[in-house]
Design an enzyme around this catalytic site. Structure first.
Site, short mmCIF file in Angstrom:
data_model
loop_
_atom_site.label_atom_id
_atom_site.label_comp_id
_atom_site.label_asym_id
_atom_site.label_seq_id
_atom_site.Cartn_x
_atom_site.Cartn_y
_atom_site.Cartn_z
CG ASP A 1 -7.93 0.88 -8.27
OD1 ASP A 1 -7.71 0.56 -9.45
OD2 ASP A 1 -7.75 0.10 -7.31
CE LYS B 1 -20.22 7.28 -5.99
NZ LYS B 1 -21.21 6.28 -5.53
CG ASN C 1 -1.85 1.16 1.29
OD1 ASN C 1 -1.66 2.18 0.64
ND2 ASN C 1 -2.91 1.03 2.10
#
Length: 236
Positions: free
Chosen positions: A113, A117, A87
């Protein structure tokens, strides 16, 4: 169809100690290109073949893609390319901080990705702390390249980068989006999008000599803007 993973899930929050350049590459003294979110590694593997005088590191959060891409990297026998699972917002900062001066010369974030929102802001790959870690590792003139096929994805990345004050766009580049890809090898996603005759939004930055801003001030400013890219683009 790309498969999302939630980077905030407990499994992906575990920090990993990434290998040093000396453990990864045959010639660790060479310049490094870091590709964050490299997917199956098509771009980074192709660049390694074209540029043997550079080292190329891809990092990716989807382990099956990493397994396949790093297998190809090792099988190539070039000694200048690897793909690691991590990550980026958890494990890259310490790795970047430990690099020798001016070893990192290019960072790319390509087609991340689409967490566009507002409530998913924390899932986006380019967070303030990671951007500042990148800025700290890049010497003036070194490159940060961003691209996406989703406006709602690249606009917050551009806004954050502009707000940091650490990067400048080449004067010759078209606004608001660069016309072409400065990298000679497209990613899997880029090739798919271009074959569909869909737009790709690109921005190339170079590190300037400005000092790093206060991390909390940058984070606060970025979060308080509903549509930060709209504000930033008026100044370009």
């Amino acid at each position: 169809m790309r498969q999302h993973v939630n980077p905030l899930s407990r499994f992906f929050q575990l920090p990993l100690q990434l290998p040093s350049p000396g453990e990864l590459f045959d010639h660790p003294e060479q310049p490094i290109h870091l590709d964050i979110g490299c997917a199956r590694g098509r771009c980074i593997l192709g660049l390694a073949e074209l540029n043997p005088g550079w080292n190329h590191l891809g990092v990716e959060i989807r382990r099956p893609l990493v397994t396949a891409a790093d297998r190809d990297a090792l099988n190539s026998g070039s000694g200048n390319v690897r793909v690691l699972f991590c990550n980026a917002n958890i494990s890259l900062e310490s790795w970047l901080a430990a690099l020798p001066n001016d070893r990192l010369q290019r960072v790319s974030v390509q087609f991340p990705d689409p967490w566009f929102k507002r409530r998913h802001r924390k899932r986006r790959v380019l967070q303030p702390a990671l951007l500042l870690a990148i800025a700290a590792a890049l010497q003036p003139g070194r490159e940060l390249f961003l691209q996406s096929d989703v406006l709602a994805v690249i606009e917050p990345m551009v806004a954050l980068t502009e707000l940091s004050g650490c990067f400048t766009r080449p004067e010759s580049d078209a606004r608001p989006w660069r016309a072409d890809n400065p990298l000679p090898v497209p990613t899997e996603r880029e090739q798919y999008v271009l074959e569909k005759n869909l737009p790709v939004y690109r921005v190339l930055y170079r590190r300037n000599a400005s000092p790093l801003p206060d991390p909390e001030a940058l984070k606060s400013r970025w979060q308080e803007l509903d549509n930060p890219a709209e504000t930033v683009f008026t100044d370009i």
